[in-house]
Each structure stands twice: as structure tokens, then as C-alpha cells.
Design a protein around this motif. Structure first.
Motif, short mmCIF file in Angstrom:
data_model
loop_
_atom_site.label_atom_id
_atom_site.label_comp_id
_atom_site.label_asym_id
_atom_site.label_seq_id
_atom_site.Cartn_x
_atom_site.Cartn_y
_atom_site.Cartn_z
N VAL A 156 0.85 -1.19 0.00
CA VAL A 156 0.00 0.00 0.00
C VAL A 156 0.88 1.24 0.00
N ALA A 157 0.63 2.15 -0.93
CA ALA A 157 1.37 3.41 -0.95
C ALA A 157 0.78 4.35 0.08
N SER A 158 1.60 4.80 1.01
CA SER A 158 1.15 5.78 2.00
C SER A 158 1.11 7.16 1.35
N ILE A 159 -0.10 7.72 1.27
CA ILE A 159 -0.31 9.03 0.65
C ILE A 159 -0.83 9.97 1.74
N GLY A 160 0.09 10.67 2.39
CA GLY A 160 -0.29 11.58 3.47
C GLY A 160 -0.92 12.86 2.94
N PRO A 161 -1.50 13.67 3.81
CA PRO A 161 -2.25 14.86 3.40
C PRO A 161 -1.36 16.01 2.96
N TYR A 162 -1.95 16.95 2.29
CA TYR A 162 -1.26 18.17 1.85
C TYR A 162 -0.58 18.85 3.03
N GLY A 163 -1.24 18.87 4.16
CA GLY A 163 -0.71 19.57 5.33
C GLY A 163 0.56 18.99 5.89
N ALA A 164 0.86 17.72 5.59
CA ALA A 164 2.03 17.07 6.17
C ALA A 164 3.32 17.76 5.73
N HIS A 165 3.38 18.22 4.48
CA HIS A 165 4.62 18.82 3.99
C HIS A 165 4.81 20.24 4.50
N LEU A 166 3.74 20.84 5.06
CA LEU A 166 3.84 22.21 5.57
C LEU A 166 4.57 22.25 6.91
N HIS A 167 4.57 21.12 7.61
CA HIS A 167 5.26 20.99 8.90
C HIS A 167 4.82 22.09 9.88
N THR A 184 -4.95 22.91 -6.58
CA THR A 184 -3.67 22.94 -5.86
C THR A 184 -3.43 21.63 -5.13
N ILE A 185 -4.47 21.15 -4.48
CA ILE A 185 -4.38 19.87 -3.75
C ILE A 185 -4.03 18.74 -4.72
N GLN A 186 -4.74 18.67 -5.82
CA GLN A 186 -4.51 17.60 -6.79
C GLN A 186 -3.12 17.70 -7.41
N LYS A 187 -2.72 18.90 -7.75
CA LYS A 187 -1.40 19.10 -8.36
C LYS A 187 -0.28 18.69 -7.41
N TRP A 188 -0.48 18.92 -6.11
CA TRP A 188 0.55 18.55 -5.13
C TRP A 188 0.62 17.03 -4.97
N HIS A 189 -0.52 16.36 -4.94
CA HIS A 189 -0.55 14.91 -4.72
C HIS A 189 -0.10 14.10 -5.94
N ILE A 193 1.77 10.19 -6.23
CA ILE A 193 0.90 9.08 -6.64
C ILE A 193 1.45 8.41 -7.90
N ASP A 194 1.83 9.22 -8.89
CA ASP A 194 2.38 8.66 -10.13
C ASP A 194 3.65 7.85 -9.85
N ALA A 195 4.52 8.39 -8.99
CA ALA A 195 5.78 7.69 -8.69
C ALA A 195 5.51 6.35 -8.02
N CYS A 196 4.59 6.33 -7.06
CA CYS A 196 4.28 5.08 -6.35
C CYS A 196 3.67 4.05 -7.30
N LEU A 197 2.77 4.50 -8.16
CA LEU A 197 2.14 3.58 -9.10
C LEU A 197 3.15 3.05 -10.12
N ALA A 217 -11.47 16.34 -3.33
CA ALA A 217 -10.55 16.63 -4.43
C ALA A 217 -9.80 15.37 -4.86
N LEU A 218 -9.41 14.56 -3.88
CA LEU A 218 -8.68 13.32 -4.20
C LEU A 218 -9.61 12.27 -4.80
N LEU A 219 -10.83 12.19 -4.30
CA LEU A 219 -11.79 11.25 -4.88
C LEU A 219 -12.05 11.59 -6.34
N ASP A 220 -12.26 12.87 -6.63
CA ASP A 220 -12.49 13.29 -8.02
C ASP A 220 -11.30 12.91 -8.89
N MET A 221 -10.08 13.16 -8.39
CA MET A 221 -8.88 12.85 -9.16
C MET A 221 -8.74 11.35 -9.39
N MET A 222 -9.00 10.56 -8.36
CA MET A 222 -8.88 9.11 -8.50
C MET A 222 -9.88 8.59 -9.54
N CYS A 223 -11.10 9.08 -9.48
CA CYS A 223 -12.13 8.59 -10.40
C CYS A 223 -11.85 9.02 -11.84
#
Length: 368
Positions: A156-167, A184-189, A193-197, A217-223
Motif C-alpha cells: 500500500v502506498a502511503s499518501i499523506g495529506p497536503y498539510g504534512a509537507h507544511l510541517h 492545488t491539492i490535486q497538483k501537489w498529490h 501518486i504517479d511515482a508510487c504507481l 478533491a482526491l476522490l475526483d482525481m482518482m475517479c
């Protein structure tokens, strides 16, 4: 045959503890992986799958230092000590985990660029190599268990939230939801996601999401962009009713599940919570599934913290007051949990006890 022999020499360099029979078995297991992963994914939807535990927590056993407070958290060790990352995955597999998550929660282009001074391409390659370390750990585990019937553990690829990188702690509040757009959310993720896949995972574990906006935003992108990729979404919650950002957990989960089905996407495999106090899980799950007939229940996922409480000033406190997670397992399963593991402050030994509790509950049901 030459390819197999070359493969044996390659693996013997990396894993000198395996016997020759183990290497041969490893080659055969790898050849069988694709079909058997499908079987495991099907099984996961009908039974309870045991996840791994707190990666940074177990990793600290091997690196001998506290990881909390580092802006890259455990993701730093993907570059500085991948062998410790490999050993941590193996700890969880040997404890009985049926799915392991890659050490990519806090891995991002921005983080690696700022704190390791890597280029964008090198950062993405490090994420891919991190996935491969998890693959190697799974292969090593399978080779050692070759003489026993077993299921292929899911990756399973761990995909943490946008806020994680803000520290800045916003992954636990969702405060950024009013400041950034869906795009912005989708562009950051997307790059992670592409690298893990590309490196090869079975599922995307979209986790510790603090707000409904990011989940949608992530559900829309995944679908729309990844219609054939299986994934889950798990939330950070501030109490037994609400997401960290204040939205109702039950309304959010029901809405996302209905939206995925309306979009014709069957690959959202579970919704739930992680990185929360275990005491709030049961009421959260009741708010979603208690009044639904069994056939209409939403498959849920839970991997909570140990029950200890963290503050910046004092670190983790309250270990002596924690109720072992395995005591909650029966009620979570009865409310529709299909994936159960641990998050912060949970070790491989905790996963072993969770696995025993899951098996005991299954055996109890079979005798009724």
C-alpha cells in the motif's frame, strides 16, 4: 534459465541469510504475484485484513533515535538508512501484517528539495526506490515462508495529506482547506501518486486527511485520472463525531461513498480513520454503520494511535493508561471494519496481538 540464475546472484548479494531453496522459491513467488494479489484484494473485501503499525515508531527500534520533530519525519531515512526501512517492513510482516504501507507519508518533492537539497527528479526517484524497498521486504518474507501456505501481503502506498509537507501541524486541523483550491491539492498529490504507481503498489492508502475538501478533491482525481486503481481514504478526527476540520464524519463518509458509486468507480475499497485515539473509533463507526442493514454497510478502515497523547513540550505521554488495541477489535469488526492496524506508538508486537484478536473473532463467528 540465465535470467533466473542472474536473479539468484542478485538476491544472494542482498539477502545472504536465505538458502538456495529460498531464492528459487522467491523467483517463483514473484512470478505468481500478479494473480495472487488479485485474490488477496478480493479476500480483503470479504474478510478482515491486518495492516502494519506505526512506521516511525518501529523504525526507531532500528535507528536508535527519536524521529518525531524532524520535518521529513521517517521519510528522511529513505535516503540515509534504507536498510532500516527494509527491516521495519520485515518486522511488521513477521508479526502477521497482511498489508504493509510504504514509507512515503511525508515524502514530497518540496520536502526533499528543502531539507535534503535534492532535485525534483531525484526526489521522485527516491520515492520510487522507497516503494522498491517495501517490495524487497515482501519478497524476502515470502522466500523465508515458502514452505507454508500463505497469502501475498498487499503493498500500500502511503499518501499523506497536503498539510504534512507544511510541517505546521495543519494536517491535524485542516486549516489549509479554506486557503488552497482543489486544483492545488490535486497538483501537489499527483507526482507522488504517479511515482508510487510506476514503482508498483497494489493500493493507494490516502491517509490522515483532516478535511472533507481534500478528500473530495482526491476522490475526483482518482475517479477521473486513475479509474482502475484501488484506494482507501482515512481521516484525522478531533473527537467522536467530527473530522479535524469540523465536518461531521458520518456525513462525509456517506457522501464520499455515494459519490464514488454515482461516478461508477468500484475501487474506493474503504473509508475510515487513522492517527486518532482508539476510544473515539467506535462512536465514529456507529455514526456511519450502526443503523444500516448488513448489506448496505460501508467497509471501514481503522489504524489508530496507541492511546498515548503527544505534545511538543513533553512528547508522548500516558502509556500506562492505554487500553491495548486488541481489546477494541471485536467491536470494530462488528461495525464493519475490514482493515485494522495501528498508527503512532504502535509496534510490531501490537500488530501481532491485533492479528490474534482478528483470528479469534473469526473463529468465534465460525462457531456460531
Amino acid at each position: 534459465m540465465l535470467i533466473v540464475v542472474f536473479g539468484l546472484f542478485h538476491f544472494t548479494d542482498r539477502f545472504p541469510s536465505l538458502s538456495l531453496a529460498g531464492y528459487v522459491c522467491l523467483i517463483l513467488q514473484v512470478q505468481l504475484l500478479p494473480g495472487r494479489r488479485v485474490d488477496q484484494l478480493t479476500r480483503a473485501m470479504n474478510q478482515v485484513t491486518v495492516l502494519d503499525g506505526g512506521f516511525a515508531t518501529q523504525l526507531s527500534v532500528h535507528v536508535g533515535k527519536s524521529i518525531d520533530g524532524d520535518p521529513l519525519w521517517s521519510a528522511r531515512f529513505n535516503a540515509t538508512d534504507p536498510n532500516a526501512v527494509f527491516k521495519t517492513h520485515l518486522d511488521f510482516l513477521e508479526a502477521g501484517a497482511e498489508a504493509i504501507m510504504t514509507n512515503t507519508y511525508q515524502a514530497s518533492i518540496e520536502g526533499y528539495t528543502e531539507y535534503l537539497h535534492l532535485t525534483e527528479d531525484t526526489s521522485l526517484n527516491l520515492i520510487k526506490s522507497t516503494v522498491r524497498v517495501a517490495q524487497m521486504a515482501r519478497n524476502h518474507f515470502l522466500a523465508k515462508k515458502c514452505d507454508a501456505p500463505l497469502t501475498i501481503p498487499l503493498l500500500v502506498a502511503s499518501i499523506g495529506p497536503y498539510g504534512a509537507h507544511l510541517h505546521d501541524g495543519s494536517e491535524y486541523t485542516g486549516s489549509y482547506s479554506s486557503e488552497v483550491s482543489d486544483d492545488t491539492i490535486q497538483k501537489w498529490h499527483r507526482p507522488r501518486i504517479d511515482a508510487c504507481l510506476e514503482a508498483g503498489v497494489d493500493i493507494l492508502g490516502i491517509e490522515t486527511i483532516p478535511c472533507k475538501m481534500e478528500a473530495e478533491a482526491l476522490l475526483d482525481m482518482m475517479c477521473e485520472e486513475y479509474p482502475n486503481v484501488r484506494f482507501w481514504i482515512s481521516f484525522q478526527c478531533k473527537d467522536n463525531l467530527h473530522l479535524a476540520n469540523g465536518e461531521l464524519f458520518s456525513e462525509t463518509v456517506n457522501s464520499l461513498w455515494a459519490k464514488a458509486r454515482a461516478m461508477g468507480n468500484p475501487n474506493l475499497i474503504a473509508l475510515g480513520v487513522n492517527c486518532v485515539h482508539p476510544q473515539i473509533v467506535t462512536p465514529l463507526f456507529k455514526s456511519v454503520n450502526e443503523k444500516k442493514p448488513p448489506a448496505a454497510r460501508i467497509p471501514l478502515i481503522v489504524y489508530p494511535n496507541s492511546g498515548e497523547v503527544y505534545t511538543v513540550e513533553e512528547g508522548w505521554q500516558g502509556k500506562e493508561d492505554c487500553v491495548p488495541l486488541e481489546h477494541y477489535v471485536p467491536q470494530w469488526i462488528d461495525l464493519g471494519a475490514r482493515f485494522i492496524g495501528g498508527c503512532c506508538r504502535t509496534y510490531a508486537r501490537d500488530i501481532k496481538r491485533i492479528k490474534q484478536a482478528v483470528n479469534a473473532h473469526g473463529n468465534s463467528d465460525n462457531h456460531h
